[in-house]
Design an enzyme around this catalytic site. Structure first.
Site, mmCIF file in Angstrom:
data_model
loop_
_atom_site.group_PDB
_atom_site.id
_atom_site.type_symbol
_atom_site.label_atom_id
_atom_site.label_comp_id
_atom_site.label_asym_id
_atom_site.label_seq_id
_atom_site.Cartn_x
_atom_site.Cartn_y
_atom_site.Cartn_z
ATOM 1 N N CYS A 297 62.056 75.364 7.478
ATOM 2 C CA CYS A 297 62.727 74.293 8.231
ATOM 3 C C CYS A 297 61.817 73.102 8.508
ATOM 4 C CB CYS A 297 63.307 74.858 9.533
ATOM 5 S SG CYS A 297 62.093 75.446 10.726
ATOM 6 N N HIS A 345 62.973 76.281 15.324
ATOM 7 C CA HIS A 345 63.778 75.770 14.210
ATOM 8 C C HIS A 345 64.039 74.284 14.400
ATOM 9 C CE1 HIS A 345 66.335 76.140 10.716
ATOM 10 N NE2 HIS A 345 67.293 75.488 11.341
ATOM 11 N N HIS A 357 69.363 71.153 6.985
ATOM 12 C CA HIS A 357 68.247 72.018 7.383
ATOM 13 C C HIS A 357 68.077 73.163 6.394
ATOM 14 C CE1 HIS A 357 70.634 75.300 9.783
ATOM 15 N NE2 HIS A 357 71.399 74.762 8.869
#
Length: 385
Positions: A297, A345, A357
């Site tokens: 990520c 994240h 993402h």
């Protein structure tokens, strides 16, 4: 005639009848065996599908947190390795200079020996552990020429500098070794979490997997609904801002937008980051990866903003501080959306409540609602500097 009937102890079988004591014991044994047989199948109850899903999600979350630890350790290890290499190069150069200075002193010692002048003193200097102490304790400096004094000063200076650099290199090597151990253990931690998650999923039946997919689809639909709601709210806010601006006859687009109106320069830069991220859609998530064929990520957001000419740190924990925090209601395309209390994240906002993402292992870079894991999972929004 004497009877030859054999004596039997009490409690044994007589005329086909089992003695009461043995009969009771046998019945007890049968009962115990029966209880054991009945108890065997009652193993730990199979977890529900919801429990499996929660456990898998938790494991993926833990793996992603460990991935950020791995990224941080890897970055630290890389910097320490560069420092070690620099220090070792410096030590090598200084050692060479020290040897040159020693050779020059040796030539003076040889000349003094040929002339019979103070050879023992200079020879002792070359063997001394600390030449400066030697000079402090003798009168040698008084018998040296100015050129020889310069050579001695150079030797002493280089010896001290080389010793200092060697100590720094040794300390840096120890730190590098520690970082590499941390890197190795963190890598193993990520792999364990992922293996556990895959193990749980592999035990699901085809029917359970289908039900799980249906649950995920329902979750996505709810996330998309919330994204659409956010888009409507932002559109209404922008309309109000335009009306207020027209009424006040001001060209300042900040009016009615709480001081956070569109910045043309930021929008242009953000468009470049978004264009890069869109080009990566479909690339696999690989923990610790920064491209060009796979990403985790923070590796994706770092690469996207790098393509726009902005340097971001490697981990989510550092990226969250690499800009200005803005309210969710003022989120703009290009902003970074961070998730979970541990900030493990991140995604790149593209507008209309959506982001690009790299979700998790086994998935691919994709466009998805910022509410993909519920409203409460959103930690903060940051506009990169």
């Amino acid at each position: 005639m004497a009877s030859h009937r054999k004596w039997r102890p009490a409690g044994t079988r007589v005329a086909g009848v089992r003695a009461p004591g043995l009969a009771t014991a046998a019945l007890t044994s049968v009962a115990l065996l029966s209880q054991t047989a009945n108890a065997a199948p009652s193993a730990e109850p199979r977890p529900s599908l919801e429990e499996v899903q929660k456990k898998v999600d938790d494991l993926y979350h833990q793996a992603e947190t460990a991935t950020q630890k791995y990224n941080a350790a890897k970055e630290k290890s890389s910097k320490q390795r560069q420092r070690v290499d620099t220090l070792l190069d410096d030590v090598a150069k200084r050692t060479e200079k020290l040897n040159t200075a020693r050779e020059e002193l040796g030539s003076y010692a040889a000349a003094q020996y040929r002339t019979g002048a103070a050879a023992p003193d200079t020879a002792t200097l070359l063997l001394a552990d600390d030449p400066q102490d030697y000079f402090d304790q003798t009168q040698l400096m008084g018998r040296l020429t100015s050129r020889q004094k310069v050579a001695v000063d150079d030797y002493v200076t280089e010896q001290a500098a080389t010793a200092k650099k060697r100590a720094e290199a040794s300390e840096s090597l120890e730190k590098l070794t520690t970082s590499q151990r941390t890197l190795k253990s963190t890598k193993a931690e990520v792999q364990r979490k992922l293996a556990d998650a895959r193990g749980l999923l592999s035990k699901l039946t085809a029917e359970e997997k289908a039900r799980l997919a249906a649950i995920e689809e329902k979750k996505r639909e709810e996330a998309d609904r919330k994204a659409e709601e956010l888009a409507r709210q932002q559109a209404a806010q922008e309309e109000r801002s335009r009306e207020e601006t027209a009424q006040q006859d001001q060209g300042d687009s900040d009016a009615g937008a709480g001081g956070t109106a569109e910045d043309p320069a930021y929008a242009t830069t953000a468009d470049k980051a978004i264009a890069f991220a869109r080009a990566q859609v479909g690339e696999p998530y690989v923990w610790g990866a920064t491209g060009p064929d796979s990403y985790d990520c923070s590796g994706l957001t770092q690469a996207a903003w790098k393509a726009a000419g902005v340097s971001l740190p490697r981990t989510t924990w550092d990226q969250v501080d690499a800009g200005t925090t803005v309210p969710l209601s003022d989120i703009k395309p290009g902003d970074l959306v961070f998730f979970y209390d541990d900030i493990s994240h991140v995604g790149l906002y593209i507008g209309n409540g959506m982001m690009i993402h790299a979700p998790k292992p086994g998935a691919y870079v994709r466009e998805e609602s910022i509410y993909y894991d519920g409203t409460s999972s959103i930690h903060s929004v940051v506009r990169p500097a």
